[in-house]
Design an enzyme around this catalytic site. Structure first.
Site, PDB file in Angstrom:
ATOM      1  N   LYS A  56       0.773  -1.346  -0.217  1.00 45.07           N
ATOM      2  CA  LYS A  56       0.166   0.075  -0.178  1.00 45.07           C
ATOM      3  C   LYS A  56       1.036   1.199  -0.027  1.00 45.07           C
ATOM      4  O   LYS A  56       0.391   2.322  -0.244  1.00 45.07           O
ATOM      5  CB  LYS A  56      -1.106   0.000   1.214  1.00 45.07           C
ATOM      6  N   SER A  81      -9.021   0.029   6.220  1.00 41.52           N
ATOM      7  CA  SER A  81      -8.991  -0.933   7.459  1.00 41.52           C
ATOM      8  C   SER A  81      -7.686  -1.338   8.030  1.00 41.52           C
ATOM      9  O   SER A  81      -7.545  -1.997   8.805  1.00 41.52           O
ATOM     10  CB  SER A  81      -9.711  -2.408   6.932  1.00 41.52           C
ATOM     11  N   GLU A 207      -9.945 -13.744  -3.972  1.00 40.27           N
ATOM     12  CA  GLU A 207     -10.545 -13.255  -2.754  1.00 40.27           C
ATOM     13  C   GLU A 207     -10.974 -14.279  -1.522  1.00 40.27           C
ATOM     14  O   GLU A 207     -10.875 -15.289  -1.900  1.00 40.27           O
ATOM     15  CB  GLU A 207     -11.882 -12.884  -3.177  1.00 40.27           C
ATOM     16  N   GLY A 211     -16.057 -13.478   0.957  1.00 39.80           N
ATOM     17  CA  GLY A 211     -16.307 -12.059   0.249  1.00 39.80           C
ATOM     18  C   GLY A 211     -15.957 -11.957  -0.962  1.00 39.80           C
ATOM     19  O   GLY A 211     -15.076 -11.523  -1.511  1.00 39.80           O
ATOM     20  N   ASP A 213     -17.229 -10.942  -3.873  1.00 42.53           N
ATOM     21  CA  ASP A 213     -17.843  -9.770  -4.719  1.00 42.53           C
ATOM     22  C   ASP A 213     -17.243  -9.729  -6.128  1.00 42.53           C
ATOM     23  O   ASP A 213     -18.042  -9.419  -6.994  1.00 42.53           O
ATOM     24  CB  ASP A 213     -18.131  -8.535  -3.924  1.00 42.53           C
ATOM     25  N   SER A 307       1.031 -10.031  -0.115  1.00 38.95           N
ATOM     26  CA  SER A 307       0.683  -8.534  -0.186  1.00 38.95           C
ATOM     27  C   SER A 307       1.084  -7.962   1.045  1.00 38.95           C
ATOM     28  O   SER A 307       1.283  -6.711   1.076  1.00 38.95           O
ATOM     29  CB  SER A 307      -0.518  -8.257  -0.559  1.00 38.95           C
TER      30      SER A 307
HETATM   31  C1  LIG Z   1      -5.315  -3.662   0.652  1.00 38.87           C
HETATM   32  C2  LIG Z   1      -4.705  -5.125   0.760  1.00 38.87           C
HETATM   33  C3  LIG Z   1      -5.058  -6.030  -0.233  1.00 38.87           C
HETATM   34  C4  LIG Z   1      -6.152  -5.895  -1.369  1.00 38.87           C
HETATM   35  O1  LIG Z   1      -5.510  -4.799  -2.280  1.00 38.87           O
HETATM   36  P1  LIG Z   1      -6.653  -3.968  -3.063  1.00 38.87           P
HETATM   37  O2  LIG Z   1      -5.936  -3.327  -3.888  1.00 38.87           O
HETATM   38  O3  LIG Z   1      -7.910  -3.345  -2.258  1.00 38.87           O
HETATM   39  O4  LIG Z   1      -7.342  -4.905  -4.098  1.00 38.87           O
HETATM   40  C5  LIG Z   1      -4.435  -7.511  -0.127  1.00 38.87           C
HETATM   41  N1  LIG Z   1      -3.558  -7.366   0.817  1.00 38.87           N
HETATM   42  C6  LIG Z   1      -3.089  -6.623   1.616  1.00 38.87           C
HETATM   43  C7  LIG Z   1      -2.106  -6.913   2.712  1.00 38.87           C
HETATM   44  C8  LIG Z   1      -3.603  -5.334   1.718  1.00 38.87           C
HETATM   45  O5  LIG Z   1      -3.362  -4.563   2.776  1.00 38.87           O
END
Ligand SMILES: *Cc1c(COP(=O)(O)O)cnc(C)c1O
Length: 324
Positions: A56, A81, A207, A211, A213, A307
């Protein structure tokens, strides 16, 4: 949204230039254990080792770095969140911009503390009852703050796409790429990089099963909204894809898969015990998704974006320590 207004790979390249020397080029690691289990060659891109512990930071910094003088003075507001909050808070601190973050009152304590630690003002709300976007818009209107949403923003998407760009640059073309899917910033940005750098690569978003969606939206051809799903994957509890992210995903994605909470915990155990990496539940979605379709990728070269790694240690121990 017209196709012409969608971000492109040129925007990802511009984001990469802004992030050079500011964001980490995160490591790509491999595991012989998983390669043998799946019969594929798997490359894990560990965004859990990015600054603030998730990808992020890339999108947040790319967006804030383009603020004009007036926007910098008034400040930024974001709702999240957790990880987007930390990304915006850290990017704002680096750039000297005041930050206000709107967080659910049940967000992981570690994420709230980290956001405050980066110097941001934190405003909390009830995620099951209140509309965070309305709260954000109100603050933006009253204080002249610029709202940076967590995913549905061209600069955020372009920034998130720099992770996959680095992965392709480091390991070359891949046959498939798997990553978590929440609101779609990471997936849509990665699709821009994949189409430019490895056009034959099949790209999947994953996903939480509770959830799905995004999967429903793809099947139906329009954005489906769901109630806030109950899942361990707190970073992918989004109720709907963005307009921009969905346009790119619908155009370019191979498919959207799901993973169960039990699979996420199993994947977290694998990352911890075999790869010595602390991964948060949401961060494990990519591997869970790959494992669910692994038969299709035997003998192939596959990428997985891990991520994020922001999880309370006590909670982590509870999850990975429980009997399998
Ligand atoms: C925000 C986040 C996601 C999802 O990313 P999007 O861009 O909202 O699809 C996945 N993994 C982590 C650790 C995140 O912080």
């Amino acid at each position: 949204m017209t196709q012409a207004a969608l971000p492109t790979y040129a925007d990802v390249e511009a984001a990469a230039a802004r992030l050079a020397g500011v964001a980490h080029r995160t490591p790509v690691l491999t595991s012989r254990t998983i390669n043998e289990q799946l019969g594929a060659e798997v490359f894990f891109k560990f965004e859990s080792l990015q600054r603030m512990g998730a990808f992020k930071f890339r999108g947040a910094y790319n967006a804030l770095a383009q603020f004009n003088a007036e926007q910098r003075r008034a400040g930024v507001v974001a709702f999240s969140s957790g990880n987007h909050a930390q990304g915006v808070a850290l990017a704002a601190r680096i750039l000297g911009i005041p930050a206000t973050i709107i967080m659910p009152d049940d967000a992981p304590a570690m994420k709230v503390a980290a956001t405050r630690g980066y110097g941001a003002r934190v405003v909390t709300y009830d995620r099951y009852k209140e509309d965070r976007e309305a709260i954000g818009r109100k603050l933006a209107e009253e204080g002249g703050l610029t709202l940076i949403p967590p995913y549905d923003h061209a600069d955020v998407i372009a920034g998130q796409g720099t992770s996959a760009k680095e992965l392709f640059e480091e390991v070359g073309a891949l046959d498939a790429l798997f990553m978590p899917l929440g609101g779609g910033g990471l997936l849509s940005g990665s699709l821009l990089s994949a189409k430019a750098l490895a056009p034959a690569c099949q790209v999947y978003g994953v996903e939480p099963e509770a959830g799905n969606d995004g999967q429903q939206s793809l099947r139906q051809g329009s954005i489906v909204r769901i109630d806030t799903p109950v899942t361990l994957a707190d970073g992918a509890q989004t109720q709907y894809l963005g307009k921009i992210t969905f346009a790119i995903i619908q155009r370019d994605v191979t498919d959207i898969l799901t993973g169960t909470d039990a699979q996420l915990v199993e994947a977290m155990r694998f990352f911890g015990s075999r790869m010595k990496q602390v991964v948060e539940p949401t961060g494990a979605l990519g591997l869970a998704g790959l494992q669910n379709v692994a038969d299709q990728w035997r003998g192939k070269r596959v990428g997985v974006i891990v991520s994020g790694g922001n999880v309370d240690l006590a909670r982590y121990a509870e999850l990975v320590g429980a009997a399998a």
